[in-house]
Design a protein around this motif. Structure first.
Motif, PDB file in Angstrom:
ATOM      1  N   PRO A 159       0.809  -1.230   0.000  1.00  0.00           N
ATOM      2  CA  PRO A 159       0.000   0.000   0.000  1.00  0.00           C
ATOM      3  C   PRO A 159       0.840   1.277   0.000  1.00  0.00           C
ATOM      4  O   PRO A 159       0.443   2.262  -0.633  1.00  0.00           O
ATOM      5  CB  PRO A 159      -0.838  -0.113   1.273  1.00  0.00           C
ATOM      6  N   VAL A 160       1.981   1.268   0.668  1.00  0.00           N
ATOM      7  CA  VAL A 160       2.811   2.476   0.684  1.00  0.00           C
ATOM      8  C   VAL A 160       3.428   2.720  -0.692  1.00  0.00           C
ATOM      9  O   VAL A 160       3.469   3.858  -1.182  1.00  0.00           O
ATOM     10  CB  VAL A 160       3.904   2.371   1.774  1.00  0.00           C
ATOM     11  N   ALA A 161       3.884   1.667  -1.351  1.00  0.00           N
ATOM     12  CA  ALA A 161       4.429   1.818  -2.703  1.00  0.00           C
ATOM     13  C   ALA A 161       3.345   2.281  -3.676  1.00  0.00           C
ATOM     14  O   ALA A 161       3.600   3.110  -4.557  1.00  0.00           O
ATOM     15  CB  ALA A 161       5.039   0.506  -3.174  1.00  0.00           C
ATOM     16  N   ALA A 162       2.132   1.763  -3.525  1.00  0.00           N
ATOM     17  CA  ALA A 162       1.032   2.159  -4.409  1.00  0.00           C
ATOM     18  C   ALA A 162       0.726   3.644  -4.280  1.00  0.00           C
ATOM     19  O   ALA A 162       0.447   4.328  -5.281  1.00  0.00           O
ATOM     20  CB  ALA A 162      -0.211   1.333  -4.103  1.00  0.00           C
ATOM     21  N   GLU A 163       0.781   4.159  -3.061  1.00  0.00           N
ATOM     22  CA  GLU A 163       0.546   5.589  -2.856  1.00  0.00           C
ATOM     23  C   GLU A 163       1.628   6.423  -3.528  1.00  0.00           C
ATOM     24  O   GLU A 163       1.349   7.486  -4.106  1.00  0.00           O
ATOM     25  CB  GLU A 163       0.487   5.894  -1.357  1.00  0.00           C
ATOM     26  N   LEU A 164       2.868   5.977  -3.458  1.00  0.00           N
ATOM     27  CA  LEU A 164       3.954   6.713  -4.105  1.00  0.00           C
ATOM     28  C   LEU A 164       3.787   6.697  -5.620  1.00  0.00           C
ATOM     29  O   LEU A 164       3.950   7.733  -6.289  1.00  0.00           O
ATOM     30  CB  LEU A 164       5.300   6.109  -3.716  1.00  0.00           C
ATOM     31  N   LEU A 165       3.460   5.567  -6.177  1.00  0.00           N
ATOM     32  CA  LEU A 165       3.278   5.479  -7.628  1.00  0.00           C
ATOM     33  C   LEU A 165       2.129   6.363  -8.093  1.00  0.00           C
ATOM     34  O   LEU A 165       2.203   6.980  -9.166  1.00  0.00           O
ATOM     35  CB  LEU A 165       3.041   4.020  -8.032  1.00  0.00           C
ATOM     36  N   ARG A 166       1.079   6.443  -7.311  1.00  0.00           N
ATOM     37  CA  ARG A 166      -0.052   7.305  -7.665  1.00  0.00           C
ATOM     38  C   ARG A 166       0.410   8.764  -7.763  1.00  0.00           C
ATOM     39  O   ARG A 166       0.023   9.491  -8.698  1.00  0.00           O
ATOM     40  CB  ARG A 166      -1.157   7.170  -6.622  1.00  0.00           C
ATOM     41  N   VAL A 167       1.253   9.188  -6.839  1.00  0.00           N
ATOM     42  CA  VAL A 167       1.767  10.560  -6.858  1.00  0.00           C
ATOM     43  C   VAL A 167       2.674  10.777  -8.063  1.00  0.00           C
ATOM     44  O   VAL A 167       2.552  11.776  -8.792  1.00  0.00           O
ATOM     45  CB  VAL A 167       2.531  10.861  -5.547  1.00  0.00           C
ATOM     46  N   LEU A 168       3.580   9.847  -8.304  1.00  0.00           N
ATOM     47  CA  LEU A 168       4.567  10.027  -9.379  1.00  0.00           C
ATOM     48  C   LEU A 168       3.923  10.024 -10.756  1.00  0.00           C
ATOM     49  O   LEU A 168       4.336  10.772 -11.652  1.00  0.00           O
ATOM     50  CB  LEU A 168       5.630   8.935  -9.292  1.00  0.00           C
ATOM     51  N   LYS A 169       2.913   9.190 -10.937  1.00  0.00           N
ATOM     52  CA  LYS A 169       2.279   9.109 -12.255  1.00  0.00           C
ATOM     53  C   LYS A 169       1.511  10.376 -12.611  1.00  0.00           C
ATOM     54  O   LYS A 169       1.227  10.616 -13.793  1.00  0.00           O
ATOM     55  CB  LYS A 169       1.349   7.891 -12.305  1.00  0.00           C
ATOM     56  N   ALA A 170       1.206  11.190 -11.619  1.00  0.00           N
ATOM     57  CA  ALA A 170       0.496  12.443 -11.869  1.00  0.00           C
ATOM     58  C   ALA A 170       1.442  13.633 -12.057  1.00  0.00           C
ATOM     59  O   ALA A 170       0.982  14.734 -12.372  1.00  0.00           O
ATOM     60  CB  ALA A 170      -0.459  12.732 -10.713  1.00  0.00           C
ATOM     61  N   LEU A 171       2.748  13.419 -11.889  1.00  0.00           N
ATOM     62  CA  LEU A 171       3.700  14.527 -11.958  1.00  0.00           C
ATOM     63  C   LEU A 171       4.124  14.819 -13.396  1.00  0.00           C
ATOM     64  O   LEU A 171       4.495  13.894 -14.130  1.00  0.00           O
ATOM     65  CB  LEU A 171       4.966  14.199 -11.150  1.00  0.00           C
ATOM     66  N   PRO A 172       4.141  16.074 -13.812  1.00  0.00           N
ATOM     67  CA  PRO A 172       4.745  16.421 -15.094  1.00  0.00           C
ATOM     68  C   PRO A 172       6.260  16.281 -15.005  1.00  0.00           C
ATOM     69  O   PRO A 172       6.833  16.350 -13.903  1.00  0.00           O
ATOM     70  CB  PRO A 172       4.333  17.882 -15.299  1.00  0.00           C
TER      71      PRO A 172
END
Length: 281
Positions: free
Chosen positions: A17-30
């Motif tokens: 779950p912690v890795a999933a939260e990080l990936l969610r943030v990174l995938k939204a970054l320009p």
């Protein structure tokens, strides 16, 4: 809360779950956001991501796949030698990954953390450690402590990224509480050269939803850590959960640590806490 023996902290189910939260943030970054500075020294946001990929693939290679780690290029004869070695291999990977795009880095992070979570979820709790936890002064550690140390890496580097882009911290207090339970186990080692009378105590009171209560006690010329607090306190330190992790993971610079704690008691014991770190620096 009376003194009690510390219990193991099981972080195996928290990686996914912690890795999933990080990936969610990174995938939204320009792409431009990946060049933001972070509190991790000279590392940019992209460098922190690259480091997380490195530690995940290293763990999978050495632990899951049983690859024998290559020997250091120079002998390691002291704690300083070990720190220099770790910093060196970290820098080598980060520098090489500056040739990779944010998309590639995100894909690599997703692959590595997904496989890492699967590895830890299937690892028996009593499995032996791969490495000792050096910042706790251990050459050999319990397996759950070694895994917990790995979890603190994933969690605190994600927080560095979130701070860099102004994103809110991870909302689930379970994650930070587990990080703090692992991190405070380095305190006896941090206090190893701090003298005190037999029976002197340092109570650490961490406030907030992820907080807790721990006590260091001087017994037979060494420091021992327990949960709870004794009837008599030599020194008491109060700090919020938010500032506790920042202090222990070297995210507060200069004199800032002194401004975020409330302390009463022996100044030398307070100073030892302010200098404590639960990460290789």
């Amino acid at each position: 809360m009376p003194l009690a023996k510390l219990q193991p902290t099981d972080t195996r189910a928290l990686f996914r779950p912690v890795a999933a939260e990080l990936l969610r943030v990174l995938k939204a970054l320009p792409p431009s956001e990946w060049e933001r500075p972070t509190i991790a020294g000279s590392w940019l946001l992209r460098d922190v991501v690259a480091h997380l990929i490195d530690v995940a693939f290293r763990r999978l290679s050495f632990h899951r796949d049983r690859l024998i780690p290559p020997p250091p290029s120079r002998p390691i004869n002291s704690e300083r030698d070990f720190i220099d070695f770790i910093n060196g291999i970290n820098a080598e990977w980060v520098n090489a990954n500056r040739r990779l795009s944010p998309r590639i880095l995100t894909d690599l992070l997703e692959k590595s953390t997904t496989e890492l979570a699967t590895h830890f979820e299937t690892l028996p709790f009593e499995a032996p450690a791969l490495f000792g936890v050096s910042w706790a002064g251990e050459q050999t550690s319990e397996g759950w402590f070694d895994v917990g140390r790995e979890f603190t890496e994933l969690w605190h580097h994600q927080e560095q990224i979130r701070l860099a882009i102004g994103a809110p911290p991870l909302a689930d207090a379970r994650f930070l509480h587990a990080v703090l339970e692992i991190a405070v186990r380095g305190l006896p080692h941090a206090f190893r050269d701090t003298k005190a009378a037999e029976g002197d105590t340092v109570v650490l009171e961490v406030g907030g939803p992820a907080g807790g209560l721990w006590t260091l006690t001087r017994r037979e010329n060494r420091w021992e850590l327990e949960s709870g607090e004794p009837p008599r306190t030599t020194t008491r330190i109060r700090v919020s959960d938010k500032n506790a992790w920042r202090l222990l993971f070297n995210a507060l610079k200069g004199d800032t640590p002194r401004t975020v704690v409330e302390a009463e008691g022996q100044p030398e014991l307070v100073a030892a806490f302010l200098a404590a770190r639960s990460v290789v620096v």
